[in-house]
Design an enzyme around this catalytic site. Structure first.
Site, mmCIF file in Angstrom:
data_model
loop_
_atom_site.group_PDB
_atom_site.id
_atom_site.type_symbol
_atom_site.label_atom_id
_atom_site.label_comp_id
_atom_site.label_asym_id
_atom_site.label_seq_id
_atom_site.Cartn_x
_atom_site.Cartn_y
_atom_site.Cartn_z
ATOM 1 N N HIS A 132 2.501 -11.822 14.200
ATOM 2 C CA HIS A 132 3.567 -12.378 15.028
ATOM 3 C C HIS A 132 3.363 -13.859 15.337
ATOM 4 O O HIS A 132 4.282 -14.538 15.836
ATOM 5 C CB HIS A 132 3.670 -11.584 16.336
ATOM 6 C CG HIS A 132 5.080 -11.467 16.858
ATOM 7 N ND1 HIS A 132 6.081 -12.338 16.509
ATOM 8 C CD2 HIS A 132 5.643 -10.568 17.704
ATOM 9 C CE1 HIS A 132 7.203 -11.999 17.112
ATOM 10 N NE2 HIS A 132 6.963 -10.921 17.853
ATOM 11 N N THR A 135 0.856 -1.186 0.000
ATOM 12 C CA THR A 135 0.000 0.000 0.000
ATOM 13 C C THR A 135 0.892 1.236 0.000
ATOM 14 O O THR A 135 1.899 1.286 0.709
ATOM 15 C CB THR A 135 -0.951 0.015 1.211
ATOM 16 O OG1 THR A 135 -1.727 1.216 1.188
ATOM 17 C CG2 THR A 135 -0.203 -0.041 2.523
#
Length: 536
Positions: free
Chosen positions: A507, A455
């Site tokens: 994560h 993006t």
């Protein structure tokens, strides 16, 4: 007096743009705020509107030309220059014909009345005779979509329609489907209005094949006085003459052109007229509410503190749902770095002209971003993986989602097999997806899949951000504004075009070592683009 048509201010990270489409040609009359030309950059399309009423003089930059900020691409001659030349040429011929026409006018009037009566009767007969009805149905929806919403009807009941004319837009979660007329005729009935939820193959309207838009009511209207008909035609003309920006403003405030009094040339409606009307309507509404309250209670709302409620579109609902899901269902973390963009900017400056001549497309920044990301994904397969239940799915292909801003919201179409594409092919693919997104032409297949998202908020001026994951993907890379900053290089301070990189990742699947290593790899490849060619 000539008014210059100039390229608007481009975003700081965009060096130049391309003339995408001229909506007018030399000699055309234009009105204030009318969209004249679309200028396309790497990710956004800019509209250039007319500053005043007039006539298009000269167009100096044709479609496909590369232009820069504030470059003059045409001119507008104020006034009715387009009509003056024609009127001068026709004055003498009109004088010669005037005497002959006067002698025959009386006879023609009587015959025309008779002809008109007979024509109206024949048209009524033909419209009644061609009574075959064609159903307007919702097209086949994608497998993963159960229902859709009527977004906008472009015609109303009683309007004439032609074959292949777009009748209605139907909005699903991520794409807009157009329903076109199967034959010439008249839209006889609208069964489902805007905002209604519909399923595949639902009948939403009916077309009377071969019918004419004229009806008995229209015939009756023709028999009214000439003064009334002139007033009506004038108001219709004004409604058609409004510019796209004014039309959007009217739609946003649920107004029609007849509701607003125009102060522009020939009674045209300007943006200021609409804004003034909305403000005055708000003041009147506030005053009426205040009068209805008891004198002991002070007015809580002033005239300029208005509000309106608009239902969320399906796309906006889906975006909201997915963003919330990403925040709640992933262990999202963001790591940052910065990159010196001077090597790539120098490379583009050196080879831009040759690249465009050879491949027919501009060399932008996004192709370098995609190339660097693909190479980094090869080195860190965890970033190119996703979680499916209790399993990790490693993808051996490289489909990159490119975030594109559209009038309907942010979408992420997919550029597939990026590892097999050249810089030119990547640029062409991104341009095609951006144009489809702008026009609402993206398909479900182009919206689904993707292993990693890029993006670029820099085109809008963003200096730093923390992008949100695009599930089920495990990572997203945010590019930002390229800004000159003082940097310490070999013990000396230099002014360099720097850009922040931000990588958000899940994560649960990606550890800090892999995330930082991935981002440093992207940084090194962008700062030394020769690495992309040498694969080092």
């Amino acid at each position: 007096m000539a008014i210059e048509i100039k390229v608007p201010e481009l975003p700081e990270s965009v060096a130049d743009g391309t003339i995408a489409t001229w909506h007018v040609k030399e000699g055309d009359k234009v009105s204030r705020d009318q969209n004249l030309v679309d200028i396309e950059t790497d990710k956004v399309v800019l509209e250039v509107v007319a500053e005043a009423d007039g006539v298009i003089g000269k167009i100096s930059a044709e479609e496909g030309a590369t232009v820069k900020t504030q470059e003059v691409i045409g001119s507008i001659e104020e006034g009715d220059a387009a009509e003056s030349s024609d009127s001068d040429d026709k004055k003498e011929s009109k004088k010669e014909e005037k005497s002959d026409a006067a002698d025959e006018s009386a006879d023609e009037d009587t015959t025309e009345e008779a002809d008109n009566d007979s024509e109206e009767e024949s048209e009524d007969d033909s419209s009644e005779a061609s009574g075959e009805e064609i159903e307007v149905k919702v097209p086949e929806l994608p497998e993963s979509v159960s229902e859709a919403t009527i977004a906008a009807w472009h015609v109303k009941a009683g309007d004439s329609v032609s074959r292949d004319q777009n009748l209605v837009d139907i909005e699903t979660d991520k794409v807009v489907l157009e329903v076109v007329a199967e034959a010439d005729g008249v839209l006889g009935e609208i069964i489902h209005d805007e905002g209604a939820n519909v399923g595949a193959h639902d009948v939403i309207g009916k077309i009377v094949k071969g019918g004419a838009a004229k009806s008995k009511d229209n015939a009756k209207g023709k028999s009214e006085s000439k003064s009334e008909s002139k007033d009506e035609s004038g108001s219709d003309k004004d409604a058609d003459a409004v510019s796209p920006s004014v039309r959007r403003l009217l739609a946003e405030n649920d107004l029609s052109a007849s509701d607003v009094k125009g102060t522009g040339k020939d009674g045209r409606i300007t943006k200021e007229d609409v804004e003034k009307h909305v403000k005055s309507a708000g003041e009147k509404k506030s005053e009426s509410k205040t009068e209805s309250k008891s004198e002991s209670k002070p007015a809580a709302v002033s005239g300029d503190r208005t509000q309106k409620r608009v239902a969320m579109t399906r796309l906006r609902k889906t975006i909201a749902k997915r963003l919330l899901e990403a925040k709640n269902s992933t262990a999202m973390l963001t790591t940052f770095n910065e990159v010196n963009m001077k090597p790539i900017m120098d490379l583009r400056k050196t080879y831009q002209k040759e690249f465009e001549e050879r491949h027919g497309i501009r060399l932008g920044f996004m192709s370098f971003y995609v190339k660097a990301v693909v190479e980094a994904l090869k080195r860190f397969p965890e970033v190119n993986a996703s979680i499916d239940g209790d399993e990790i799915v490693y993808h051996n292909y490289f489909d990159v989602s490119i975030a594109v801003s559209t009038p309907r919201g942010l979408v992420t179409p997919v550029l597939r097999d990026c590892d097999k594409l050249s810089l030119a092919e990547i640029e062409a693919g991104i341009k095609e997806l951006a144009l489809k997104g702008r026009d609402g032409k993206l398909t479900m297949d182009e919206m689904q899949g993707g292993n990693f998202t890029i993006t670029n908020g820099g085109v809008f001026g963003s200096l730093l951000s923390t992008p949100i994951l695009n599930p089920p993907q495990s990572a997203i890379l945010g590019m930002h504004k390229i800004q000159d900053r003082p940097m310490a290089i070999d013990g000396k301070v230099e002014i360099l075009p720097m850009m922040y990189l931000a990588m958000s990742y899940d994560h649960r699947i990606i550890d800090g070592k892999e995330s930082v290593g991935f981002l440093v790899t992207v940084k090194n490849l962008l700062e030394d683009p020769q690495r992309l060619l040498l694969d080092i």
